[in-house]
Write a protein that holds these residues in place. Structure first.
Motif, mmCIF file in Angstrom:
data_model
loop_
_atom_site.group_PDB
_atom_site.id
_atom_site.type_symbol
_atom_site.label_atom_id
_atom_site.label_comp_id
_atom_site.label_asym_id
_atom_site.label_seq_id
_atom_site.Cartn_x
_atom_site.Cartn_y
_atom_site.Cartn_z
ATOM 1 N N ALA A 170 -2.010 -9.019 -4.810
ATOM 2 C CA ALA A 170 -3.036 -8.363 -4.188
ATOM 3 C C ALA A 170 -4.366 -9.012 -4.596
ATOM 4 N N VAL A 171 -4.735 -7.931 -5.769
ATOM 5 C CA VAL A 171 -6.281 -8.034 -6.265
ATOM 6 C C VAL A 171 -5.775 -9.552 -6.839
ATOM 7 N N MET A 197 -4.198 -0.780 -16.511
ATOM 8 C CA MET A 197 -3.521 -1.472 -16.830
ATOM 9 C C MET A 197 -3.406 -3.274 -16.553
ATOM 10 N N GLN A 198 -3.046 -3.129 -15.446
ATOM 11 C CA GLN A 198 -2.789 -4.627 -14.620
ATOM 12 C C GLN A 198 -3.450 -5.248 -14.958
ATOM 13 N N THR A 199 -4.890 -5.506 -14.116
ATOM 14 C CA THR A 199 -5.831 -5.906 -14.230
ATOM 15 C C THR A 199 -6.859 -5.605 -15.455
ATOM 16 N N ASN A 200 -6.975 -5.475 -16.195
ATOM 17 C CA ASN A 200 -6.857 -5.964 -18.166
ATOM 18 C C ASN A 200 -5.993 -6.910 -18.720
ATOM 19 N N PHE A 201 -4.742 -6.252 -18.489
ATOM 20 C CA PHE A 201 -4.092 -7.238 -19.296
ATOM 21 C C PHE A 201 -3.781 -8.729 -18.605
ATOM 22 N N PHE A 202 -3.790 -8.817 -17.329
ATOM 23 C CA PHE A 202 -3.709 -10.149 -16.303
ATOM 24 C C PHE A 202 -5.085 -10.979 -16.990
ATOM 25 N N ARG A 203 -6.181 -10.528 -17.444
ATOM 26 C CA ARG A 203 -7.520 -11.509 -18.192
ATOM 27 C C ARG A 203 -7.563 -12.414 -17.337
ATOM 28 N N SER A 204 -7.618 -12.172 -15.841
ATOM 29 C CA SER A 204 -8.412 -13.197 -15.064
ATOM 30 C C SER A 204 -9.972 -13.340 -15.416
ATOM 31 N N MET A 205 -10.166 -14.824 -15.202
ATOM 32 C CA MET A 205 -11.604 -14.949 -14.891
ATOM 33 C C MET A 205 -12.433 -14.416 -13.020
ATOM 34 N N ASP A 206 -11.549 -13.908 -11.934
ATOM 35 C CA ASP A 206 -11.562 -13.598 -10.853
ATOM 36 C C ASP A 206 -11.690 -12.634 -10.507
ATOM 37 N N PHE A 207 -11.330 -11.065 -11.614
ATOM 38 C CA PHE A 207 -11.478 -9.834 -11.631
ATOM 39 C C PHE A 207 -11.470 -8.747 -12.796
ATOM 40 N N LYS A 208 -11.770 -7.886 -12.371
ATOM 41 C CA LYS A 208 -12.292 -6.889 -13.883
ATOM 42 C C LYS A 208 -12.849 -5.248 -14.119
ATOM 43 N N ASN A 225 -19.222 -7.847 -4.550
ATOM 44 C CA ASN A 225 -17.620 -7.705 -3.932
ATOM 45 C C ASN A 225 -16.815 -6.539 -4.988
ATOM 46 N N PHE A 226 -16.432 -5.365 -4.213
ATOM 47 C CA PHE A 226 -15.559 -4.887 -4.992
ATOM 48 C C PHE A 226 -14.116 -5.437 -4.139
ATOM 49 N N ILE A 227 -13.039 -4.640 -5.113
ATOM 50 C CA ILE A 227 -11.232 -4.329 -4.467
ATOM 51 C C ILE A 227 -11.873 -2.698 -5.065
ATOM 52 N N GLU A 228 -11.047 -2.031 -3.944
ATOM 53 C CA GLU A 228 -10.734 -0.572 -4.504
ATOM 54 C C GLU A 228 -9.012 -0.517 -4.065
ATOM 55 N N PHE A 229 -8.380 0.082 -4.980
ATOM 56 C CA PHE A 229 -7.489 0.798 -4.926
ATOM 57 C C PHE A 229 -7.239 2.209 -4.615
ATOM 58 N N VAL A 230 -7.016 1.950 -2.842
ATOM 59 C CA VAL A 230 -6.892 4.243 -2.469
ATOM 60 C C VAL A 230 -5.406 4.072 -2.137
ATOM 61 N N VAL A 250 -16.586 -4.839 0.490
ATOM 62 C CA VAL A 250 -15.222 -3.943 -0.339
ATOM 63 C C VAL A 250 -14.128 -4.849 0.151
ATOM 64 N N LYS A 251 -13.657 -4.739 -0.472
ATOM 65 C CA LYS A 251 -11.893 -4.730 0.467
ATOM 66 C C LYS A 251 -11.045 -3.842 -0.452
ATOM 67 N N THR A 252 -9.960 -3.619 0.900
ATOM 68 C CA THR A 252 -9.146 -2.475 -0.090
ATOM 69 C C THR A 252 -7.645 -2.621 -0.474
ATOM 70 N N ILE A 253 -6.866 -2.030 -1.340
ATOM 71 C CA ILE A 253 -5.901 -2.214 -1.851
ATOM 72 C C ILE A 253 -5.015 -0.934 -1.046
ATOM 73 N N HIS A 254 -4.322 -0.668 0.261
ATOM 74 C CA HIS A 254 -4.024 0.730 0.457
ATOM 75 C C HIS A 254 -2.143 0.157 -0.377
ATOM 76 N N ASP A 255 -2.611 1.718 -1.365
ATOM 77 C CA ASP A 255 -0.996 1.751 -2.344
ATOM 78 C C ASP A 255 -0.673 2.452 -1.663
ATOM 79 N N HIS A 256 0.718 2.851 -0.748
ATOM 80 C CA HIS A 256 1.032 3.610 -0.020
ATOM 81 C C HIS A 256 3.136 4.424 -0.159
#
Lengths: 453, 453
Positions: A170-171, A197-208, A225-230, A250-256
């Motif tokens: 999703a990120v 951990m994921q966001t850092n580990f995969f070292r993408s050029m597109d997210f931080k 641009n924001f991606i917020e985990f809720v 702002v985009k939101t990822i809803h972790d339910h």
């Protein structure tokens, strides 16, 4: 007299022959019933019948000793039949291993077993060219319909190898927007460490990863641009959460993951654009690695699908088959059985824990207000998956160490970016784990009383 | 006379009663044998017994119509029992779907069935804290030992959700070396398109796809970092391959998906530092998403483990259980049954195909020399998974279109970075698929003869 005897003989013999025919038919019919699946069934039942004293279980693919599968014991239990309790052992409340549901499945053995034929779904694709089972998709939608915990109408559905895979997919999908700078991924403290951990580990050029959502509250109206985990209910503290950031960028990822009647009142169906669920926290099958996402936007759905396809080419068909069977059982009586079992277990644990801490000034646990649950159609008291424990005293700054000294392994609050006055205690492990944890906590709290006196 | 009659009656009655007792015992014993697994077994056998005319099969999790599972037919077959052949249909030789092994598993139904209990391995971890089954690991090492296709001594083993996941995990692990510039990922043309697709798609800061390995031959002695994919036997052309690049800054990922006696002579055990295998191409279970890597260096192993853990938290335990059962069957008689079945099937297909093209000047297929196979202990003729077909005529430059016009779907050579004179034809699909492909190819080649005359 001879005739009467003769008649009796004939009667007995006829009855006996009729019984013979009936029994023969039974034997033949039974033999006819099962052929190729029988030896696998016998093997599975033999393993299941091994006694591990209620403190463990043997598995089909476990180690064997002297031709017998070995018992795998709950923490702190040992010996060939798991009957030996090791009192010096630490009470481990670290991981979110959802074994509290294991007894439910043992009680529903017949309904929940699956026989996988050797030739079952060898293909890369299902008949419709997709990599997801339509039957499973239908049952998942039904599950949301009966629990009223999420809107599925007008949503695409995606399967992941656990929700873990879906979070990063999703990120990735939400960050593909031709923006010159990487999307800033944020979450509200305290938050589930895997996001960072994921966001850092995969070292993408597109997210931080950029830390706490609240720090960006004043900038979220800008064109960053924001991606917020809720996470709602939140891991670690069980609170129902809303996004902190708002705005067109702002985009939101809803972790339910925990939005099921086991763990929380369901006030209304969740309705986010990107919602992620996991089998682990509804049926308890963490080991099966199965999660799903409900996605509103077709573009996001397509990009996530591509991620899943290039990452793992979809989810194991063996797992999809098993998930279908488990969800069928979960859906029996509109979920009443599994959710009542889950809620009662978690509620009971929370009540015990609350009682333990009720007299304490040294420790506190989070407050969750009773709330009306549209699933149970009544107000329900809290039943969270984790206790978010605070060591209140200044000198107990290292709360993790305080608990460790009392023989308890917790998860350090620092991992959730909170102060180290906090730790998380898992309440969803096996009954043995919970009982032992409670035991140790009671001892710790009673010390406090002793010192005060 | 009366006595004799009486004696006969008594004899008959006694025999009948004895028979009753025996049968009753059988009935009771049978009932006693299976309890909770029985209904799942009955259900699975009922689905398996549905006739789809040998051109399809019904699955437990397939769609149902009028209470009966629906047949899922092979390509070009339709109707409720898959008996209707649609002659206008295209012969689809595109995907590497390994259904040629499906009949093997149907023939080994009893050995290969698995019963999964509802409470099977719900935990995130195995008893030893890992996420891999030690029994499965042991069987995989045994499989390499009997086929003599890879050295496993002194190698760590990792499981992936298909080899797809392991390929990108390996690139990630090998690129973490504090180098200022991203590692250059290369492969030899023609190569499997997924290498490039993955490397580009995940948009890492640490690696970048840089095309053909040969283009970098003169620079590989420099301090530029390279990761070379070496696919042996190669997909698409079935040739055994060696790395093109050498040097202290070159790392190699050996993709041995097809390095099994089905598809190639095994001249010697593979011995690379990073070797990747997939269940898909040994047992044919592509849908199960299971692969493994043999890793020499502990640092690389640790980084790949971390990737797998943050990506999917390991591989589904349901799949691991099934893989164990399938490998047990594959290991019967040191693999003789499955590899003889696999080799004979593939060899037979290749011979037929070779015959088809033997008289053609318009089309050619790759040459693979017969070679001594240490597994079969004799020289074996070629049995590749794919035909790498060349349209020889200048005017047939768009080979894909030439085949399409003849009713055949191939995979365009351009996808493998080759000239478009080339296409790949999959030979590992179902017998129906192969027969129909051959049929269409024969028609195409015979046209050629007709025109020459």
């Amino acid at each position: 007299m001879g005739k009467i005897h003769g008649f009796k003989y004939v009667l007995c013999l006829s009855s006996s022959i009729l019984l013979n025919l009936y029994l023969l038919d039974s034997v033949l019919r039974r033999d006819g019933e099962l052929t190729w699946s029988k030896s696998a069934a016998v093997e599975a039942e033999a393993v299941a019948s091994i006694s591990c004293s209620g403190h463990g279980r043997a598995f089909l693919d476990g180690l064997f000793s002297q031709g017998k599968p070995v018992c795998e014991c709950n923490s702190c239990y040992g010996g060939p039949d798991c009957s030996e309790f090791s009192s010096g052992c630490l009470a481990d409340a670290d991981s979110g291993n959802p074994l509290f549901l294991e007894p439910f499945w043992i009680a529903h053995a017949a309904d929940s077993a699956v026989v996988v034929a050797g030739w079952h779904r060898m293909s890369y694709i299902f008949d419709d060219g997709s990599s997801i089972s339509k039957e499973l998709e239908r049952h998942i939608r039904q599950l949301h319909a009966v629990t009223r915990n999420a809107v599925t109408e007008g949503r695409f559905i995606l399967f992941g190898t656990g929700s873990t895979q879906l979070l990063i997919a999703a990120v990735h999908a939400l960050s593909q927007d031709d923006s010159p700078s990487p999307a800033r991924v944020v979450a509200s403290i305290p938050f589930y460490p895997v996001y960072e951990m994921q966001t850092n580990f995969f070292r993408s050029m597109d997210f931080k990863f950029q830390g706490d959502a609240s720090d960006w509250k004043n900038t979220s109206g800008s064109s960053l641009n924001f991606i917020e985990f809720v996470t709602s209910p939140n891991n670690p503290d069980g609170q129902l959460k809303e996004p902190v950031l708002q705005g067109p960028f702002v985009k939101t990822i809803h972790d339910h993951a925990y939005y099921w009647p086991h763990f929380t009142a369901i006030p209304a169906p969740a309705n986010g654009d990107v919602m992620i669920f996991t089998m682990s926290k509804i049926t308890g099958h963490a080991g099966s690695r199965f999660g799903w996402a409900l996605i509103k936007d077709e573009g996001v759905y397509t990009r996530m699908s591509r991620y899943l396809s290039l990452n793992t080419m979809g989810v194991s068909r063996d797992t999809q088959l098993r998930a279908l069977k488990l969800f069928k059982v979960a859906l029996e009586g509109e979920g009443k059985e599994i959710f009542e079992f889950g809620y009662k277990t978690m509620r009971n644990r929370w009540e015990k824990l609350s009682k333990t801490f009720s007299g304490s000034t040294r420790f506190s646990i989070q407050k969750i207000a009773p709330r009306y649950c549209t699933y149970f159609e009544k107000i329900v008291g809290p039943s969270p998956a984790y206790a978010w424990l605070k060591c209140e005293r200044e000198e107990d700054k290292d709360c993790y160490a305080v608990l460790k000294a009392a023989g308890i392994i917790s998860r350090d609050g620092v991992l959730f970016k909170a102060e180290d006055h906090y730790v998380r205690l898992s309440l969803i492990k096996s009954q043995d784990d919970f009982d032992f944890l409670l035991n140790r906590l009671n001892a710790l709290v009673s010390e406090e009383g002793a010192k005060i006196i």
